[in-house]
Design a protein around this motif. Structure first.
Motif, mmCIF file in Angstrom:
data_model
loop_
_atom_site.group_PDB
_atom_site.id
_atom_site.type_symbol
_atom_site.label_atom_id
_atom_site.label_comp_id
_atom_site.label_asym_id
_atom_site.label_seq_id
_atom_site.Cartn_x
_atom_site.Cartn_y
_atom_site.Cartn_z
ATOM 1 N N ALA A 270 7.583 4.845 -3.446
ATOM 2 C CA ALA A 270 7.615 3.717 -2.514
ATOM 3 C C ALA A 270 7.455 4.194 -1.076
ATOM 4 O O ALA A 270 6.708 3.604 -0.283
ATOM 5 C CB ALA A 270 8.918 2.943 -2.667
ATOM 6 N N GLU A 271 8.142 5.274 -0.727
ATOM 7 C CA GLU A 271 8.056 5.797 0.637
ATOM 8 C C GLU A 271 6.627 6.179 0.995
ATOM 9 O O GLU A 271 6.150 5.901 2.099
ATOM 10 C CB GLU A 271 8.971 7.020 0.770
ATOM 11 C CG GLU A 271 8.986 7.622 2.161
ATOM 12 C CD GLU A 271 9.926 8.814 2.284
ATOM 13 O OE1 GLU A 271 10.017 9.376 3.395
ATOM 14 O OE2 GLU A 271 10.559 9.185 1.274
ATOM 15 N N ARG A 272 5.938 6.789 0.069
ATOM 16 C CA ARG A 272 4.551 7.204 0.308
ATOM 17 C C ARG A 272 3.615 5.988 0.343
ATOM 18 O O ARG A 272 2.668 5.936 1.145
ATOM 19 C CB ARG A 272 4.127 8.188 -0.782
ATOM 20 C CG ARG A 272 2.684 8.637 -0.691
ATOM 21 C CD ARG A 272 2.390 9.413 0.583
ATOM 22 N NE ARG A 272 1.004 9.888 0.553
ATOM 23 C CZ ARG A 272 -0.057 9.140 0.832
ATOM 24 N NH1 ARG A 272 0.108 7.868 1.189
ATOM 25 N NH2 ARG A 272 -1.264 9.658 0.778
ATOM 26 N N LEU A 273 3.871 5.010 -0.514
ATOM 27 C CA LEU A 273 3.027 3.819 -0.554
ATOM 28 C C LEU A 273 3.104 3.017 0.740
ATOM 29 O O LEU A 273 2.114 2.399 1.160
ATOM 30 C CB LEU A 273 3.430 2.924 -1.725
ATOM 31 C CG LEU A 273 3.039 3.395 -3.126
ATOM 32 C CD1 LEU A 273 3.687 2.507 -4.172
ATOM 33 C CD2 LEU A 273 1.516 3.390 -3.294
ATOM 34 N N LEU A 274 4.259 3.000 1.363
ATOM 35 C CA LEU A 274 4.436 2.205 2.583
ATOM 36 C C LEU A 274 3.482 2.642 3.684
ATOM 37 O O LEU A 274 3.038 1.815 4.484
ATOM 38 C CB LEU A 274 5.886 2.295 3.065
ATOM 39 C CG LEU A 274 6.934 1.633 2.166
ATOM 40 C CD1 LEU A 274 8.333 1.758 2.774
ATOM 41 C CD2 LEU A 274 6.602 0.172 1.901
ATOM 42 N N THR A 275 3.149 3.932 3.707
ATOM 43 C CA THR A 275 2.212 4.397 4.731
ATOM 44 C C THR A 275 0.816 3.847 4.480
ATOM 45 O O THR A 275 0.025 3.679 5.419
ATOM 46 C CB THR A 275 2.154 5.933 4.767
ATOM 47 O OG1 THR A 275 1.611 6.429 3.533
ATOM 48 C CG2 THR A 275 3.540 6.529 4.966
ATOM 49 N N ALA B 258 -1.832 -0.238 -2.907
ATOM 50 C CA ALA B 258 -0.447 0.074 -2.553
ATOM 51 C C ALA B 258 0.450 -1.124 -2.838
ATOM 52 O O ALA B 258 1.545 -0.977 -3.400
ATOM 53 C CB ALA B 258 -0.356 0.473 -1.079
ATOM 54 N N LEU B 259 -0.009 -2.302 -2.482
ATOM 55 C CA LEU B 259 0.754 -3.524 -2.748
ATOM 56 C C LEU B 259 0.901 -3.754 -4.245
ATOM 57 O O LEU B 259 1.979 -4.119 -4.734
ATOM 58 C CB LEU B 259 0.068 -4.721 -2.097
ATOM 59 C CG LEU B 259 0.207 -4.821 -0.578
ATOM 60 C CD1 LEU B 259 -0.844 -5.746 0.011
ATOM 61 C CD2 LEU B 259 1.609 -5.295 -0.202
ATOM 62 N N HIS B 260 -0.184 -3.546 -4.982
ATOM 63 C CA HIS B 260 -0.143 -3.720 -6.438
ATOM 64 C C HIS B 260 0.884 -2.786 -7.066
ATOM 65 O O HIS B 260 1.681 -3.210 -7.922
ATOM 66 C CB HIS B 260 -1.527 -3.453 -7.017
ATOM 67 C CG HIS B 260 -1.567 -3.473 -8.507
ATOM 68 N ND1 HIS B 260 -1.335 -4.617 -9.245
ATOM 69 C CD2 HIS B 260 -1.787 -2.473 -9.422
ATOM 70 C CE1 HIS B 260 -1.424 -4.331 -10.550
ATOM 71 N NE2 HIS B 260 -1.685 -3.047 -10.669
ATOM 72 N N THR B 261 0.879 -1.543 -6.635
ATOM 73 C CA THR B 261 1.826 -0.576 -7.194
ATOM 74 C C THR B 261 3.261 -0.908 -6.788
ATOM 75 O O THR B 261 4.192 -0.776 -7.592
ATOM 76 C CB THR B 261 1.463 0.854 -6.746
ATOM 77 O OG1 THR B 261 0.093 1.118 -7.072
ATOM 78 C CG2 THR B 261 2.331 1.886 -7.449
ATOM 79 N N LEU B 262 3.442 -1.367 -5.568
ATOM 80 C CA LEU B 262 4.782 -1.782 -5.127
ATOM 81 C C LEU B 262 5.289 -2.946 -5.967
ATOM 82 O O LEU B 262 6.487 -3.030 -6.266
ATOM 83 C CB LEU B 262 4.748 -2.180 -3.650
ATOM 84 C CG LEU B 262 4.661 -1.030 -2.639
ATOM 85 C CD1 LEU B 262 4.460 -1.575 -1.226
ATOM 86 C CD2 LEU B 262 5.916 -0.158 -2.687
ATOM 87 N N SER B 263 4.393 -3.844 -6.350
ATOM 88 C CA SER B 263 4.810 -4.975 -7.187
ATOM 89 C C SER B 263 5.280 -4.483 -8.551
ATOM 90 O O SER B 263 6.182 -5.072 -9.153
ATOM 91 C CB SER B 263 3.664 -5.980 -7.353
ATOM 92 O OG SER B 263 2.660 -5.507 -8.226
#
Length: 223
Positions: free
Chosen positions: A73-78, A91-96
Protein backbone atom coordinates in the motif's frame (compact mmCIF):
# COMPACT_ATOMS: atom_id res chain seq x y z
CA UNK A 1 17.71 -15.68 0.79
CA UNK A 2 20.59 -13.19 1.00
CA UNK A 3 20.26 -9.58 -0.16
CA UNK A 4 22.38 -10.34 -3.21
CA UNK A 5 20.15 -13.31 -4.07
CA UNK A 6 17.06 -11.15 -3.67
CA UNK A 7 18.48 -8.51 -6.00
CA UNK A 8 19.46 -11.12 -8.59
CA UNK A 9 16.01 -12.71 -8.38
CA UNK A 10 14.34 -9.31 -8.83
CA UNK A 11 16.46 -8.65 -11.91
CA UNK A 12 15.41 -11.99 -13.38
CA UNK A 13 11.77 -11.15 -12.67
CA UNK A 14 12.10 -7.76 -14.34
CA UNK A 15 13.72 -9.33 -17.40
CA UNK A 16 10.96 -11.95 -17.65
CA UNK A 17 8.29 -9.25 -17.36
CA UNK A 18 9.90 -7.45 -20.30
CA UNK A 19 9.51 -10.47 -22.57
CA UNK A 20 7.63 -9.89 -25.83
CA UNK A 21 5.56 -13.02 -25.12
CA UNK A 22 2.56 -12.39 -22.86
CA UNK A 23 2.63 -16.04 -21.77
CA UNK A 24 6.14 -15.57 -20.39
CA UNK A 25 5.10 -12.41 -18.56
CA UNK A 26 2.03 -14.14 -17.16
CA UNK A 27 4.11 -17.04 -15.86
CA UNK A 28 6.63 -14.63 -14.34
CA UNK A 29 3.90 -12.81 -12.43
CA UNK A 30 2.42 -16.11 -11.29
CA UNK A 31 5.79 -17.29 -10.03
CA UNK A 32 6.38 -14.00 -8.21
CA UNK A 33 3.04 -14.32 -6.44
CA UNK A 34 3.56 -17.97 -5.60
CA UNK A 35 6.77 -17.16 -3.71
CA UNK A 36 6.38 -13.50 -2.70
CA UNK A 37 9.31 -11.53 -1.36
CA UNK A 38 9.49 -7.78 -0.60
CA UNK A 39 12.16 -7.32 -3.25
CA UNK A 40 9.59 -8.03 -5.95
CA UNK A 41 7.17 -5.25 -4.99
CA UNK A 42 8.85 -2.42 -6.89
CA UNK A 43 9.35 -4.59 -9.97
CA UNK A 44 5.70 -5.66 -10.04
CA UNK A 45 4.37 -2.14 -9.54
CA UNK A 46 6.68 -0.71 -12.20
CA UNK A 47 5.35 -3.28 -14.65
CA UNK A 48 1.74 -2.51 -13.78
CA UNK A 49 2.19 0.97 -15.24
CA UNK A 50 3.13 -0.28 -18.71
CA UNK A 51 1.81 -3.85 -19.07
CA UNK A 52 -0.49 -3.97 -22.13
CA UNK A 53 -2.16 -7.34 -21.47
CA UNK A 54 -5.22 -7.37 -19.19
CA UNK A 55 -4.61 -10.89 -17.91
CA UNK A 56 -0.99 -10.18 -17.08
CA UNK A 57 -2.02 -7.01 -15.24
CA UNK A 58 -4.53 -9.03 -13.26
CA UNK A 59 -1.83 -11.52 -12.32
CA UNK A 60 0.51 -8.69 -11.33
CA UNK A 61 -2.17 -7.42 -8.96
CA UNK A 62 -2.59 -10.92 -7.52
CA UNK A 63 1.17 -11.20 -7.02
CA UNK A 64 1.25 -7.85 -5.23
CA UNK A 65 -1.53 -8.64 -2.76
CA UNK A 66 0.32 -11.81 -1.80
CA UNK A 67 2.91 -9.55 -0.14
CA UNK A 68 2.66 -7.58 3.09
CA UNK A 69 -0.36 -5.29 2.67
CA UNK A 70 1.19 -2.28 4.41
CA UNK A 71 4.38 -2.44 2.35
CA UNK A 72 2.46 -2.75 -0.92
CA UNK A 73 0.00 0.00 0.00
CA UNK A 74 2.79 2.42 0.88
CA UNK A 75 4.44 1.89 -2.49
CA UNK A 76 1.14 2.08 -4.39
CA UNK A 77 0.29 5.47 -2.89
CA UNK A 78 3.22 7.03 -4.73
CA UNK A 79 1.74 5.78 -8.00
CA UNK A 80 -1.47 7.74 -7.47
CA UNK A 81 0.39 10.92 -8.39
CA UNK A 82 1.93 9.46 -11.53
CA UNK A 83 1.58 11.23 -14.88
CA UNK A 84 0.96 7.80 -16.43
CA UNK A 85 -2.78 7.10 -16.44
CA UNK A 86 -2.36 3.32 -16.36
CA UNK A 87 -0.10 3.63 -13.33
CA UNK A 88 -2.83 5.51 -11.46
CA UNK A 89 -5.58 3.15 -12.59
CA UNK A 90 -3.67 -0.01 -11.70
CA UNK A 91 -2.59 1.38 -8.35
CA UNK A 92 -6.22 2.13 -7.51
CA UNK A 93 -7.31 -1.31 -8.71
CA UNK A 94 -4.73 -3.01 -6.52
CA UNK A 95 -5.65 -0.84 -3.53
CA UNK A 96 -9.26 -1.93 -3.97
CA UNK A 97 -8.11 -5.54 -3.76
CA UNK A 98 -5.94 -4.86 -0.70
CA UNK A 99 -8.78 -3.12 1.15
CA UNK A 100 -6.30 -1.45 3.50
CA UNK A 101 -8.33 1.15 5.51
CA UNK A 102 -5.35 3.46 6.03
CA UNK A 103 -5.27 4.22 2.29
CA UNK A 104 -8.70 5.87 2.28
CA UNK A 105 -7.37 9.47 2.65
CA UNK A 106 -5.38 9.02 -0.56
CA UNK A 107 -8.55 8.60 -2.64
CA UNK A 108 -8.92 12.29 -3.40
CA UNK A 109 -11.57 14.23 -5.27
CA UNK A 110 -9.01 14.73 -8.03
CA UNK A 111 -8.84 10.96 -8.56
CA UNK A 112 -12.61 10.58 -8.31
CA UNK A 113 -12.96 13.23 -11.02
CA UNK A 114 -9.91 12.22 -13.05
CA UNK A 115 -10.16 13.06 -16.74
CA UNK A 116 -9.24 9.49 -17.69
CA UNK A 117 -12.27 7.20 -17.52
CA UNK A 118 -10.34 4.13 -16.38
CA UNK A 119 -8.69 6.04 -13.54
CA UNK A 120 -12.01 7.50 -12.45
CA UNK A 121 -13.79 4.13 -12.59
CA UNK A 122 -11.05 2.52 -10.50
CA UNK A 123 -11.23 5.40 -8.02
CA UNK A 124 -15.03 5.06 -7.67
CA UNK A 125 -14.79 1.34 -7.01
CA UNK A 126 -11.93 1.74 -4.56
CA UNK A 127 -13.56 4.61 -2.70
CA UNK A 128 -16.87 2.77 -2.33
CA UNK A 129 -15.01 -0.13 -0.75
CA UNK A 130 -12.77 1.89 1.56
CA UNK A 131 -15.03 4.75 2.72
CA UNK A 132 -15.27 4.72 6.52
CA UNK A 133 -18.67 4.38 8.16
CA UNK A 134 -20.40 7.75 8.20
CA UNK A 135 -18.53 9.06 5.17
CA UNK A 136 -20.87 7.65 2.54
CA UNK A 137 -22.92 10.82 2.04
CA UNK A 138 -19.85 13.02 1.51
CA UNK A 139 -18.44 10.54 -0.98
CA UNK A 140 -21.80 10.40 -2.74
CA UNK A 141 -21.75 14.19 -3.10
CA UNK A 142 -18.46 14.01 -4.97
CA UNK A 143 -19.59 11.07 -7.08
CA UNK A 144 -22.78 12.91 -8.02
CA UNK A 145 -20.68 15.35 -10.07
CA UNK A 146 -19.96 12.44 -12.41
CA UNK A 147 -23.54 11.58 -13.38
CA UNK A 148 -24.03 11.27 -17.16
CA UNK A 149 -20.30 10.91 -17.75
CA UNK A 150 -18.96 8.68 -20.49
CA UNK A 151 -20.33 5.60 -22.20
CA UNK A 152 -22.42 2.71 -20.87
CA UNK A 153 -19.52 1.04 -19.02
CA UNK A 154 -18.49 4.26 -17.30
CA UNK A 155 -22.04 5.02 -16.22
CA UNK A 156 -22.56 1.46 -15.01
CA UNK A 157 -19.42 1.72 -12.88
CA UNK A 158 -20.70 4.89 -11.24
CA UNK A 159 -24.11 3.36 -10.57
CA UNK A 160 -22.46 0.33 -8.97
CA UNK A 161 -20.40 2.61 -6.74
CA UNK A 162 -23.58 4.32 -5.53
CA UNK A 163 -25.23 0.94 -4.97
CA UNK A 164 -22.25 -0.14 -2.88
CA UNK A 165 -22.66 2.96 -0.70
CA UNK A 166 -26.26 2.02 0.10
CA UNK A 167 -28.52 4.20 2.21
CA UNK A 168 -25.84 6.80 2.78
CA UNK A 169 -26.08 7.77 -0.88
CA UNK A 170 -29.87 7.64 -1.25
CA UNK A 171 -30.58 11.34 -0.63
CA UNK A 172 -27.85 12.46 -3.03
CA UNK A 173 -29.10 10.21 -5.83
CA UNK A 174 -32.70 11.25 -5.24
CA UNK A 175 -31.75 14.91 -5.51
CA UNK A 176 -29.94 14.26 -8.79
CA UNK A 177 -33.13 12.82 -10.29
CA UNK A 178 -34.48 16.39 -10.45
CA UNK A 179 -31.33 17.93 -11.95
CA UNK A 180 -31.78 20.42 -14.78
CA UNK A 181 -29.72 18.22 -17.11
CA UNK A 182 -31.81 15.46 -18.68
CA UNK A 183 -28.82 13.12 -18.96
CA UNK A 184 -28.02 13.53 -15.28
CA UNK A 185 -31.66 12.91 -14.34
CA UNK A 186 -31.82 9.73 -16.43
CA UNK A 187 -28.56 8.35 -15.03
CA UNK A 188 -29.60 9.16 -11.47
CA UNK A 189 -33.00 7.53 -11.98
CA UNK A 190 -31.35 4.41 -13.40
CA UNK A 191 -29.02 4.35 -10.40
CA UNK A 192 -31.97 4.70 -8.05
CA UNK A 193 -33.66 1.73 -9.76
CA UNK A 194 -30.53 -0.40 -9.34
CA UNK A 195 -30.16 0.59 -5.70
CA UNK A 196 -33.72 -0.49 -5.03
CA UNK A 197 -33.48 -3.66 -7.10
CA UNK A 198 -29.88 -4.93 -7.54
CA UNK A 199 -31.13 -7.71 -9.84
CA UNK A 200 -32.41 -5.19 -12.37
CA UNK A 201 -30.11 -4.98 -15.39
CA UNK A 202 -28.48 -1.63 -16.12
CA UNK A 203 -29.72 -1.53 -19.71
CA UNK A 204 -33.31 -2.04 -18.58
CA UNK A 205 -32.87 0.51 -15.80
CA UNK A 206 -31.46 3.22 -18.05
CA UNK A 207 -34.15 2.57 -20.69
CA UNK A 208 -36.87 2.94 -18.06
CA UNK A 209 -35.20 6.04 -16.64
CA UNK A 210 -35.03 7.71 -20.04
CA UNK A 211 -38.69 6.88 -20.65
CA UNK A 212 -39.67 8.47 -17.33
CA UNK A 213 -37.59 11.57 -18.03
CA UNK A 214 -39.12 11.93 -21.50
CA UNK A 215 -42.63 11.67 -20.07
CA UNK A 216 -41.90 14.23 -17.38
CA UNK A 217 -40.45 16.65 -19.96
CA UNK A 218 -43.24 16.23 -22.49
CA UNK A 219 -45.60 19.20 -22.78
CA UNK A 220 -48.96 18.98 -21.09
CA UNK A 221 -51.76 18.90 -23.63
CA UNK A 222 -54.86 20.75 -22.49
CA UNK A 223 -58.34 20.10 -23.85
Amino acid sequence: MTQIEVEESAIKLRNALESSASSVRLQAALTAGSAPIPGYIDVLIDRCAIEPDFYVRDMLTWALIRNDASAVAERLLTELGSDVTQARAQALHTLSKLGHPDTWPAITSALLQDEDDEVARAAWRTAAGLVPSGGEADLAETLSTQFNRGDREVQLSLSRAFAALGEGATAVVERATTDSDTGVRAHALATEILMQDPDEGFDAAIAEARRVVALRDSPVVKD
